[in-house]
Each structure stands twice: as structure tokens, then as C-alpha cells.
Design an enzyme around this catalytic site. Structure first.
Site, mmCIF file in Angstrom:
data_model
loop_
_atom_site.group_PDB
_atom_site.id
_atom_site.type_symbol
_atom_site.label_atom_id
_atom_site.label_comp_id
_atom_site.label_asym_id
_atom_site.label_seq_id
_atom_site.Cartn_x
_atom_site.Cartn_y
_atom_site.Cartn_z
ATOM 1 N N HIS A 38 20.099 4.971 3.424
ATOM 2 C CA HIS A 38 18.891 4.119 3.428
ATOM 3 C C HIS A 38 17.836 4.642 2.458
ATOM 4 O O HIS A 38 16.644 4.429 2.663
ATOM 5 C CB HIS A 38 18.267 4.005 4.827
ATOM 6 C CG HIS A 38 19.254 3.764 5.922
ATOM 7 N ND1 HIS A 38 19.616 2.499 6.337
ATOM 8 C CD2 HIS A 38 20.010 4.618 6.651
ATOM 9 C CE1 HIS A 38 20.522 2.593 7.304
ATOM 10 N NE2 HIS A 38 20.784 3.870 7.503
ATOM 11 N N SER A 96 7.543 4.121 -25.338
ATOM 12 C CA SER A 96 6.802 2.887 -25.122
ATOM 13 C C SER A 96 5.974 2.630 -26.372
ATOM 14 O O SER A 96 5.521 3.549 -27.036
ATOM 15 C CB SER A 96 5.893 3.049 -23.903
ATOM 16 O OG SER A 96 4.769 2.204 -24.022
ATOM 17 N N LYS A 147 5.334 8.030 -22.388
ATOM 18 C CA LYS A 147 6.514 7.498 -21.710
ATOM 19 C C LYS A 147 7.836 7.819 -22.389
ATOM 20 O O LYS A 147 7.941 7.895 -23.593
ATOM 21 C CB LYS A 147 6.404 5.965 -21.594
ATOM 22 C CG LYS A 147 5.251 5.558 -20.764
ATOM 23 C CD LYS A 147 5.525 4.880 -19.472
ATOM 24 C CE LYS A 147 6.844 4.325 -19.165
ATOM 25 N NZ LYS A 147 6.727 3.005 -18.575
ATOM 26 N N GLU A 150 19.085 0.959 -17.666
ATOM 27 C CA GLU A 150 18.476 -0.332 -17.293
ATOM 28 C C GLU A 150 19.263 -1.491 -17.894
ATOM 29 O O GLU A 150 19.489 -2.515 -17.244
ATOM 30 C CB GLU A 150 17.022 -0.395 -17.763
ATOM 31 C CG GLU A 150 16.093 0.484 -16.947
ATOM 32 C CD GLU A 150 14.689 0.485 -17.540
ATOM 33 O OE1 GLU A 150 13.784 -0.028 -16.880
ATOM 34 O OE2 GLU A 150 14.494 0.990 -18.660
#
Ligand code: ARG
Length: 462
Positions: free
Chosen positions: A156, A277, A283, A290
Site C-alpha cells: 500500500h 527544466s 531540476k 516517465e
């Protein structure tokens, strides 16, 4: 266009319909396979006496010439060719004159396209198979390095019990092995030849289907000519196996994405596979996993598309089948790209952070089960021990301390079954080492898994 058709046609196609109908824009992908199938067919016609040996040879030479023309860029089919099969036939007729018109004896584009597509897919699947192995090897190398690195195990997405990091990564090798097996199984059904089923009913020309099948490396032929030209199950099965593979890759991708976040910091992404970024200078983004996660959508979509495409189709060939190609081509490209991207990511794109991982496993209650197991060993029924430890955890949470912060006096207040050896039971390494059941995360057990995969993935040592 009308010249491809019989004398029944007087007029050419409406230009838009010509474009709408054509598949040459994408089925040119099948050129090599179309040539291979046609060469096998011509040779067979020669062997069966349908053509003279000389004619068969000339056809083969003509087809090879087209192959060379394609390599040099001289073979340029146009929209008017409609599809790769017509494009090749037309070029052959231009090269050989009337003899070129004999190639299509005893076959139809219906069995031809099925044959081309199966051959193409079989070749691609053989690549996929070895590419999956590369990814398994990349996972193995990381596993081999991290037998003694601990990582929190979750259920979980809540901290559950600590694991050997190798154990965690080896789970993905198992998933990929099932994918590999599934592809090998699908390959058996891809590798059946429909050639010679002709349009749908077979042919009166005395052909030898077994011969073309074995020349092309098929393991057998379709027994029923209708089934031969109307079966696209293999395409659905392949896309289904690909979907599961993508689902597996996306699970790994997702874990890497959150492992790389500041909140987890379990892995560092190297500059080789991460991006920045355009706005935020601090970043480093996990674009690779992804994209892999995102590309599941198109593969699952192709599975749905193919199933819907065949649903309710009457026997035998229907033009709907032309829609199978882009789905298969894109599925193959997507899964091959994603397997490769994930391989590179694991090979050179990320590094686990053992210190941070240790800090994580040392700062939670993932050793609580072990306290309960300790009491079970002392003779308490598990459920009773479980309730008792639950109370201790609650107390620690209120106090803002961990289990290891309790003194022996406090432990003995809870139960006089506790003695000094409880403290070593709480050490995460010990917790992991104790999970000795088969397939468990104990280092010895994980070492067995590593040995198994080292052999299986042929890392020397055989
Ligand atoms: N381009 C067609 C396809 O992809 C080839 C077979 C055409 N057969 C026919 N009877 N129109 O399915």
C-alpha cells in the site's frame, strides 16, 4: 490504378479514395519480407513445374534486383501502387516484361500479406527476445552490486518490511522472464504459413505449400485456407504480450520516478539519462521512465484497436485487416524503444544511494513483525503477540521514539518473555537475514536467486 485491376474497371479511382485506400505509406516496411515471400513462391512454382526452372530463376533475379534498387534508393513506389505487393509486382513487370506477370500465379494478396506480416513480426520478436535479455542483465548487474543494500519494502506504499535491494530488483527479472516466455509462446503461432491459401479457398494450381513454408522458416502451414487468410489472432496475442511487458516496465518506471524524488532520494539520476527544466535551474527530471510509463497508453490502445478491428468480421479476408499493420509496427517500435531506454537507464542512468536507503530502513517500524515473531518463538500465539506489539508501536509513536529506543526494562514491562537478544532482532540487517523461507529476502536466499540468474543469463560461470 485501374491497370492493376482486371478489364472490368474502366475508370481510375477518385484521387482521395486512392489515398484512403492505399497502404504503401506504411506497408513499405514489409518490403524485405514481401521479396522473401515472393522469391520462395517463385522457386516453388519452378519446382512444381508450374513455371520452368529458367522462368523461376529469372523471377528470383528480378526480385533480388528490386532489393538492390531499394538499398540504393532507386526503388520508389508511388501512391498509385496502392500497397507494397503491387509495387513489387509492377516493378517486376517493368524489369522482366510478360514473365513478371506470372509471379502471382496460385496466390493472392490475401495470403501474401499474411505471410509478409508474420515473417516480419517473427524477425522483430527475435530481436525483442534478446533485448529483454539485455534489460534483465542490466537489472542483474544492479542486483549483484546490491545484495547487502537494504531498501524499505512497501505494501500500500506504506513501509512494511525491509528488503535486500537485490531481492526487489530480481522481482523485475522474474516479470521480464514471463514476458520473454510469453513472446516465445506467441511466436509459435506467428510462425505458421498462410501462403498458398490464395484468396480464401486454396488454388487449382499445383503448388506446394509445405515447400514455401519451410523455405521461409515457418514451422508449419495453416490447415484451413479460410482460417489462414482471416486469422489475426497472432497480432492480438503479440499486442497483449506487449501490453503486459509495458505494464511491467511502467511499474519499474514509476518506482524509479519516486525513488528519484527529493522525498525518497533512493536513487540519483546521472546526467546521461536525465533532463533539466527550461525554467527551474535546480531540476533534474526523470523523463526516461516517465516516457516509458506514458507509452503504455499507445500499446494498450493498439490491443484494444486490434480486438475491435477483428470483432464481428465475417470470414474470410476483409480490408479491415489493412489496419493491423500500423498497430503492429507501432507496438514493435514502442516496446523495443522502451526496453532499450530502460536498459540504458539501468546501465548508466542511475545510481542507488545505499546510505540514504539505510537511513530509511533504520527510521521506521518495519521491524515490528520481527518483535511479534520473537514472541511467537517464545510460545505466544501469533495473534496475541501481534496485538501486544501493536500497543508498543502506538506507545512509541506517541513518544516519538523507535522500537530500538525502548530499554530492556520497558520491554520486560510489556512481557517478561523479552530478554537482551531482542535488540539484535531489531537491527534491519538482521530482520532481512531472518527471512529464510524459500523465495524470501534473506541474503542467503537472494544469493541463490543471483546464482540462478547468473547462470540463466549466461554471465560466464556456466
Ligand atoms: N494492403 C492490403 C492489406 O494490407 C493487402 C491485401 C489486399 N487484399 C485485397 N483483397 N484487397 O491488407
Amino acid at each position: 490504378m485501374a491497370e492493376a485491376w482486371s478489364q472490368r474497371f474502366d475508370e481510375g479511382l477518385n484521387p482521395f479514395i486512392e489515398r484512403f485506400n492505399a497502404s504503401i505509406g506504411f506497408d513499405i516496411n514489409l518490403l524485405q519480407e514481401d521479396l522473401d515471400c515472393s522469391i520462395a513462391h517463385a522457386q516453388m512454382l519452378g519446382d512444381c513445374g508450374v513455371l520452368t526452372a529458367e522462368e523461376a530463376l529469372q523471377l528470383e533475379d528480378g526480385l533480388q534486383k528490386i532489393r538492390h534498387e531499394a538499398e540504393s534508393g532507386a526503388f520508389q513506389p508511388s501512391l498509385a501502387d496502392e500497397d507494397v505487393h503491387f509495387a513489387v509486382e509492377r516493378r517486376l513487370i517493368a524489369l522482366l516484361g510478360p514473365l513478371g506477370k506470372k509471379l502471382h500465379t496460385g496466390r493472392s494478396r490475401n495470403d501474401q500479406v499474411g505471410c509478409d506480416l508474420r515473417l516480419w513480426l517473427r524477425r522483430q520478436m527475435d530481436q525483442v527476445e534478446s533485448e529483454i535479455k539485455r534489460l534483465q542483465k542490466a537489472l542483474f548487474s544492479q542486483s549483484d552490486k546490491h545484495l547487502y543494500t537494504l531498501i524499505p519494502g512497501y505494501t500500500h506504499l506504506q513501509r512494511a518490511q525491509p528488503l535486500s535491494l537485490a531481492h526487489h530488483l530480481l522481482a523485475y527479472i522474474e516479470m521480464l522472464e514471463r514476458d520473454r516466455e510469453r513472446f516465445l509462446d506467441v511466436r509459435k503461432r506467428v510462425n505458421i504459413s498462410p501462403l498458398g491459401a490464395a484468396a480464401l479457398a486454396g488454388t487449382s494450381v499445383p503448388i506446394d505449400r509445405q515447400q514455401t513454408a519451410s523455405r521461409l522458416g515457418f514451422s508449419g502451414i495453416y490447415m484451413n485456407s479460410l482460417d489462414a487468410v482471416s486469422d489475426r489472432d497472432f497480432a492480438v496475442e503479440f499486442t497483449a504480450a506487449s501490453s503486459l511487458l509495458m505494464a511491467h516496465l511502467s511499474r519499474l518506471a514509476e518506482e524509479i520516478i519516486f525513488w528519484a524524488s527529493d522525498e525518497f532520494s533512493f536513487v540519483k539520476l546521472s546526467d546521461r539519462c536525465a533532463t533539466g527544466s527550461s525554467l527551474m535551474p535546480q531540476k533534474k527530471n526523470p523523463d526516461v521512465p516517465e516516457l516509458v510509463r506514458g507509452k503504455c497508453g499507445r500499446v494498450f490502445g493498439h490491443l484494444q484497436g486490434l480486438l475491435t478491428m477483428i470483432k464481428g468480421l465475417p470470414l474470410a479476408y476483409n480490408k479491415d485487416f489493412q489496419e493491423d499493420k500500423e498497430a503492429i509496427f507501432d507496438t514493435v517500435k514502442t516496446i523495443r524503444d522502451c526496453i532499450l531506454a530502460m536498459s540504458i537507464l539501468l546501465e548508466e542512468g542511475l545510481e542507488f544511494c545505499p546510505d540514504r536507503l539505510l537511513e530509511a530502513v533504520e527510521s521506521d517500524f518495519s521491524n515490528a513483525t520481527d518483535v511479534a515473531d520473537y514472541l511467537v518463538q517464545k510460545g505466544l500465539p501469533f495473534r496475541e503477540a501481534y496485538q501486544m506489539v501493536g500497543k508498543v508501536v502506538k506507545y512509541c509513536l506517541e513518544e516519538g521514539i523507535l522500537l530500538r529506543d525502548l530499554s530492556i526494562v520497558q520491554w520486560r514491562e510489556i512481557s517478561n518473555e523479552f530478554s537482551e537478544d531482542i535488540f539484535e532482532k531489531l537491527v534491519p540487517k538482521q530482520v532481512v537475514a531472518s527471512r529464510m523461507s524459500e523465495g524470501g529476502t534473506a541474503f542467503e536466499r537472494v544469493e541463490q536467486q543471483l546464482d540462478h540468474w547468473r547462470l540463466r543469463l549466461n554471465f560466464g560461470k556456466e
